[in-house]
Structures are given as C-alpha cells and as structure tokens.
Design a protein around this motif. Structure first.
Motif, mmCIF file in Angstrom:
data_model
loop_
_atom_site.group_PDB
_atom_site.id
_atom_site.type_symbol
_atom_site.label_atom_id
_atom_site.label_comp_id
_atom_site.label_asym_id
_atom_site.label_seq_id
_atom_site.Cartn_x
_atom_site.Cartn_y
_atom_site.Cartn_z
ATOM 1 N N HIS A 125 1.982 -7.431 11.078
ATOM 2 C CA HIS A 125 1.687 -7.441 9.510
ATOM 3 C C HIS A 125 1.277 -8.661 9.241
ATOM 4 C CE1 HIS A 125 2.224 -6.459 5.313
ATOM 5 N NE2 HIS A 125 2.852 -7.539 5.114
ATOM 6 N N VAL A 126 2.087 -9.718 9.482
ATOM 7 C CA VAL A 126 1.780 -11.251 9.441
ATOM 8 C C VAL A 126 0.515 -11.643 9.888
ATOM 9 C CG1 VAL A 126 2.805 -13.519 9.518
ATOM 10 C CG2 VAL A 126 4.247 -11.508 8.864
ATOM 11 N N ALA A 127 0.569 -11.333 11.206
ATOM 12 C CA ALA A 127 -0.886 -11.812 11.936
ATOM 13 C C ALA A 127 -1.899 -11.306 11.011
ATOM 14 C CB ALA A 127 -0.668 -11.507 13.305
ATOM 15 N N ALA A 128 -1.902 -10.024 10.691
ATOM 16 C CA ALA A 128 -3.167 -9.433 10.131
ATOM 17 C C ALA A 128 -3.390 -9.748 8.839
ATOM 18 C CB ALA A 128 -3.063 -7.817 10.339
ATOM 19 N N GLY A 129 -2.383 -10.403 7.981
ATOM 20 C CA GLY A 129 -2.438 -10.641 6.705
ATOM 21 C C GLY A 129 -2.558 -9.452 5.775
ATOM 22 N N ALA A 130 -1.868 -8.156 6.163
ATOM 23 C CA ALA A 130 -1.771 -7.150 5.632
ATOM 24 C C ALA A 130 -1.097 -6.872 4.454
ATOM 25 C CB ALA A 130 -1.468 -6.016 6.282
ATOM 26 N N ASP A 131 -1.359 -5.929 3.453
ATOM 27 C CA ASP A 131 -0.641 -5.889 2.390
ATOM 28 C C ASP A 131 0.412 -4.978 2.550
ATOM 29 O OD1 ASP A 131 -2.407 -7.046 0.143
ATOM 30 O OD2 ASP A 131 -3.618 -6.087 0.988
ATOM 31 N N VAL A 132 0.299 -3.992 3.284
ATOM 32 C CA VAL A 132 1.361 -2.836 3.736
ATOM 33 C C VAL A 132 0.812 -2.696 5.243
ATOM 34 C CG1 VAL A 132 2.456 -0.887 3.309
ATOM 35 C CG2 VAL A 132 1.682 -2.171 1.404
ATOM 36 N N ASN A 153 -8.916 0.252 14.590
ATOM 37 C CA ASN A 153 -8.547 -1.021 14.266
ATOM 38 C C ASN A 153 -6.896 -0.759 13.683
ATOM 39 O OD1 ASN A 153 -10.394 -2.802 15.577
ATOM 40 N ND2 ASN A 153 -11.577 -2.529 13.468
ATOM 41 N N GLY A 154 -6.593 0.331 13.374
ATOM 42 C CA GLY A 154 -5.230 0.730 12.690
ATOM 43 C C GLY A 154 -5.234 0.636 11.142
ATOM 44 N N ARG A 155 -6.446 0.424 10.663
ATOM 45 C CA ARG A 155 -6.673 0.542 9.293
ATOM 46 C C ARG A 155 -6.540 1.864 8.782
ATOM 47 N NH1 ARG A 155 -9.857 -3.665 5.905
ATOM 48 N NH2 ARG A 155 -9.198 -3.148 3.727
ATOM 49 N N VAL A 156 -5.543 2.240 7.691
ATOM 50 C CA VAL A 156 -5.211 3.322 7.461
ATOM 51 C C VAL A 156 -6.491 3.848 6.368
ATOM 52 C CG1 VAL A 156 -3.942 4.844 5.537
ATOM 53 C CG2 VAL A 156 -2.995 3.320 7.063
ATOM 54 N N LEU A 157 -7.132 5.004 6.806
ATOM 55 C CA LEU A 157 -8.364 5.589 6.123
ATOM 56 C C LEU A 157 -7.958 6.313 5.031
ATOM 57 C CD1 LEU A 157 -10.181 6.708 9.151
ATOM 58 C CD2 LEU A 157 -10.257 4.636 7.796
ATOM 59 N N GLU A 158 -6.949 7.025 4.684
ATOM 60 C CA GLU A 158 -6.465 7.984 3.635
ATOM 61 C C GLU A 158 -5.202 8.504 3.810
ATOM 62 O OE1 GLU A 158 -9.008 11.476 2.835
ATOM 63 O OE2 GLU A 158 -9.325 11.559 5.054
ATOM 64 N N PHE A 159 -4.275 8.948 2.747
ATOM 65 C CA PHE A 159 -3.243 9.703 2.859
ATOM 66 C C PHE A 159 -3.562 11.022 2.376
ATOM 67 C CE2 PHE A 159 -2.246 5.378 2.342
ATOM 68 C CZ PHE A 159 -1.030 5.164 3.324
ATOM 69 N N LEU A 160 -3.178 11.998 3.234
ATOM 70 C CA LEU A 160 -3.493 13.372 3.301
ATOM 71 C C LEU A 160 -2.147 14.217 2.794
ATOM 72 C CD1 LEU A 160 -6.297 13.833 6.002
ATOM 73 C CD2 LEU A 160 -6.393 13.623 3.554
ATOM 74 N N GLU A 161 -2.150 15.150 1.919
ATOM 75 C CA GLU A 161 -1.134 15.971 1.753
ATOM 76 C C GLU A 161 -1.013 16.979 2.887
ATOM 77 O OE1 GLU A 161 0.732 16.104 -0.851
ATOM 78 O OE2 GLU A 161 -0.420 14.559 -1.708
ATOM 79 N N ALA A 207 -7.743 2.377 -2.680
ATOM 80 C CA ALA A 207 -8.904 2.251 -3.568
ATOM 81 C C ALA A 207 -9.561 0.904 -4.027
ATOM 82 C CB ALA A 207 -8.788 3.068 -4.786
ATOM 83 N N THR A 208 -8.526 -0.063 -3.962
ATOM 84 C CA THR A 208 -8.809 -1.162 -4.469
ATOM 85 C C THR A 208 -9.166 -2.141 -3.200
ATOM 86 O OG1 THR A 208 -6.501 -1.987 -4.381
ATOM 87 C CG2 THR A 208 -7.237 -1.212 -6.538
ATOM 88 N N GLY A 209 -9.456 -1.490 -2.088
ATOM 89 C CA GLY A 209 -9.715 -2.589 -0.770
ATOM 90 C C GLY A 209 -8.728 -3.059 0.025
ATOM 91 N N ALA A 210 -7.371 -2.893 -0.373
ATOM 92 C CA ALA A 210 -6.418 -3.621 0.208
ATOM 93 C C ALA A 210 -6.020 -3.148 1.743
ATOM 94 C CB ALA A 210 -4.927 -3.376 -0.474
ATOM 95 N N LEU A 211 -5.567 -3.941 2.412
ATOM 96 C CA LEU A 211 -5.640 -3.843 3.828
ATOM 97 C C LEU A 211 -3.991 -3.034 3.943
ATOM 98 C CD1 LEU A 211 -6.044 -3.868 6.882
ATOM 99 C CD2 LEU A 211 -5.365 -6.459 6.902
ATOM 100 N N VAL A 212 -4.196 -1.684 4.315
ATOM 101 C CA VAL A 212 -3.071 -0.984 4.543
ATOM 102 C C VAL A 212 -3.081 -0.709 6.109
ATOM 103 C CG1 VAL A 212 -1.676 1.154 4.102
ATOM 104 C CG2 VAL A 212 -2.860 -0.256 2.270
ATOM 105 N N ARG A 213 -2.367 -1.124 6.900
ATOM 106 C CA ARG A 213 -2.310 -1.032 8.402
ATOM 107 C C ARG A 213 -1.250 0.440 8.770
ATOM 108 N NH1 ARG A 213 -0.007 -4.372 11.132
ATOM 109 N NH2 ARG A 213 -0.895 -4.184 12.792
ATOM 110 N N GLY A 214 -1.585 0.940 9.868
ATOM 111 C CA GLY A 214 -0.778 2.055 10.243
ATOM 112 C C GLY A 214 -0.612 1.598 11.849
ATOM 113 N N VAL A 215 0.678 1.461 12.341
ATOM 114 C CA VAL A 215 1.157 1.242 13.763
ATOM 115 C C VAL A 215 1.826 2.438 14.086
ATOM 116 C CG1 VAL A 215 2.408 -0.384 15.068
ATOM 117 C CG2 VAL A 215 1.567 -1.332 13.046
#
Length: 380
Positions: A125-132, A153-161, A207-215
């Motif tokens: 998280h710290v190395a990537a400078g991620a928000d979440v 690259n592990g960037r979250v694309l969306e959250f699906l129901e 939606a605001t372009g924040a970096l949300v990563r999924g590991v």
C-alpha cells in the motif's frame, strides 16, 4: 502502520443461540475470544494502537480486554449508539486514531479468520501510494458475495453487487474484509450517518480517480459467520492449518484448557477444544467440536462438528452431529440431534425426545395421552 480499527459491532444473528449473550467476536475460537487472534496478528505486524468499533453488547469487550496491555497493544473503545454501516462505523472509530493524515491505517472485520501477511499488505500500500488497498480472496462460488475485478496491475476496476446470473460472474475475486486506508481517506467519509464502504465509499473513490488496489491472497481465509464455519475455524487453528500466536497451547488433535476434566477413557480428536470447567466423561467421543466453559459431556455421548454452550449438558448415549447447544441447555440421554439443529439457551430436552432412528420406549406422559385416546384397550 501502527494503528488499526477493528469492526466488532455486529449482532451475529446467524450464530444464534451462541450470540444471545455473547458478541460474535468474543466467542471462544481455539480457546480464546476470536478477536484475540486478530489482535495478536496485528501486533505481530507492528500495530500498537487498536480502536474497537463496538455496538452490540459493547461492554463485554472492555470487561475482557481492558486497556490491551496483555496483548502489547493500546486498546480504545468507541461505541455506535445507532447502526452506521461499515463506512459509518469506520468514520466513527476514526475519532480514536492519533496518526497523521498520510499514515496507513489497518481496518479489519471482527469475524474473518485468515493467514494474510498484514505487513506485506501494508508495505505494498505504501509503496504504491494507494488511497485504499483491499485484501481479496478467490472463492469457488462467488454468488453470495460482491465481486471485485482488478486489472493486471491490481487496480480495482469496479465493485459489483452479488451476481444473479452466470453472465454476471466476471471474476471469482471477493472482498476479504481487511483493508489498509490512508488516514485522510477515512476522514473524508461523512460522519454521523449510515455509510456503506462497498456501495458508497469505494465507488466514489473510483469515480474520482483515487488509487484503490486489490491484493489477491490465496492463504487460508474463512468467514466465521455460521456455526459450521465457527467450528471449522476453531478446529483448523487447533490442528495448525492456520497459524495464530494467540492459541493457548500446542497444536494437535485436541486442546484442553486449564481446569478442563477429561476422563482417560474419553476420545478427543479433529481439533476439539474443551474449555475450563468442562467435563468429558468416560466413553464419550468428541470430534472436531467446541465445548464451552462449564459444559458436561456424559458417558458414551458422541459429539461431532458441534458446539456445546457454556454450562450445557449432553446426556449419556446422546449423539450430536453438526448441532448447536445453547448456554445452560440440557439434552438428556438417548437423543440424536442431526446436522443443523440448534437448541435454545436453557432448554430441557427430555430422554429420547429427538431421534433419527427408533429409540427407547414410551414415557408416562405419552401413556396417559394414549389412554385418553384409546380408552380401556390400553388398560387391559
């Protein structure tokens, strides 16, 4: 990352009657309250201050853990007076944090058992400078979960129901209930109202372009929300299938806590836990089960994949297979309780009252009722 928030406010309705008097995160798993395992693993990853976001039976946590000194942690308790959802609970608990706006904060649910490398999640998280950064796990059948697809690259694309059709299953990756948030992101969650991180916070960040990563992590993962999962998680800890520094004894077929009494002619296996003050009599067989404090397993009983509540009694020759016996209940001899059955706290189940095979003969109450129906025929 020296600070964390643990979400422990749920009522644990799927685990009733076990949670009638005990919050779900405080139920004994492998001999200690479940969150003791999480606190120990957080401490091992360098966390020194944990805010417990409490609600249901909030006082039980502080009575047991006090200031956290035995765990090498500083514990802070913040209670929701009204349910605020996952995001609202996180925002409410943030009042107990003292770290700066750019520091990472560990957030985890109080009912997930996993082998996740928390320090590695933080470092990435710290190395990537991620928000979440989210811990993701893969499941064979994701229909009961929200889906979290990611790019290469592990960037979250969306959250699906939760998917309702096969076509909607675009990934087997799900939210595993552990996150690292940059503190400033938590502070942007609206305060004082219900907020869902899955439906509101995370989508807004995307939606605001924040970096949300999924590991994606393939180590052990289990949601302890059902009786079957609760028993399995406890057994897996005792058997050593998942590590925890909080297990109060060596791993093996069974864990006997100080003050438990087990007859040498009883047989314990499968990761069974027998708590302090409990008694297991001669000839009893207990497999992969949790016997809570003060419970009694009488001679010749068979208990498999079951939970026997505090100060409950299982009678002679009674068998339990995937059953839950509430606190203070008495199941007398010669009962056969099948998988999935739950006996409420304080219940008295008479001799042979529940059977899956032919059992012993009648009882006085039954004879009286039969005589009223058949009259003199039964009196001859």
């Amino acid at each position: 990352m020296t600070q964390a928030i643990m979400l422990v406010g749920g009522q644990g309705t799927r685990l009733r009657p076990l949670t009638t008097h005990t919050p779900k995160p405080m139920l004994p798993v492998a001999g200690v309250p479940f969150i003791a395992h999480q606190l120990a693993r957080a401490a091992a990853a360098g966390v020194t201050r944990v805010v417990l976001a409490t609600s249901y039976l909030a006082e039980v946590f502080e009575e047991h853990f006090a200031d956290g000194t035995p765990y090498g942690l500083e514990l802070v308790y913040l209670t929701e007076r009204e349910p605020l959802g996952t995001g609202g609970a996180i925002r409410n608990a943030a009042e107990g944090l003292t770290c700066g706006p750019e520091e990472p904060v560990l957030i985890f649910n109080g009912d997930i058992l996993s082998g996740l490398d928390i320090a590695a999640l933080r470092d990435g998280h710290v190395a990537a400078g991620a928000d979440v950064t989210l811990h993701l796990t893969r499941v064979e059948d994701p229909r009961a979960f929200g889906l979290v697809p990611t790019d290469e690259n592990g960037r979250v694309l969306e959250f699906l129901e939760k998917p309702e059709t096969p076509e909607q299953i675009v990934t087997d990756q799900i939210n595993a209930g552990c996150y690292v948030f940059t503190r400033s992101v938590i502070d942007r969650i609206p305060a004082g109202r219900v907020v869902s991180v899955e439906r509101e916070t995370f989508p807004e960040l995307l939606a605001t372009g924040a970096l949300v990563r999924g590991v994606v992590d393939t180590s052990y993962w289990l949601d302890l929300g059902t009786p079957a999962a609760f028993v399995r998680g406890s057994a897996d800890l005792v058997l050593g299938r998942v590590d925890s520094p909080a297990v109060p004894g060596p791993t093996g077929d069974a864990l006997l806590l100080d003050g438990a009494t087990v007859d040498p002619a009883a047989v314990l296996s499968g990761g069974t836990v027998v708590a302090a003050g409990s008694v297991v009599e001669a000839g009893a067989i207990v497999e992969g089960s949790v016997v809570l404090p003060g419970a009694v397993i009488r001679a010749g009983a068979f208990v498999k994949d079951s939970i026997v509540g505090a100060y409950a009694t299982v009678g002679e020759r009674t068998s339990l297979d995937g059953a839950v016996i509430g606190d203070g209940a008495t199941v007398e001899s010669d009962n056969e309780l099948p998988n999935g059955i739950r006996i409420a706290c304080g219940t008295l189940l008479p001799v042979g009252a529940v059977r899956t095979t032919a059992g012993p003969g009648g009882c006085p109450a039954g004879e009286t009722s039969a005589a009223a129906v058949h009259g003199s025929v039964l009196q001859k």
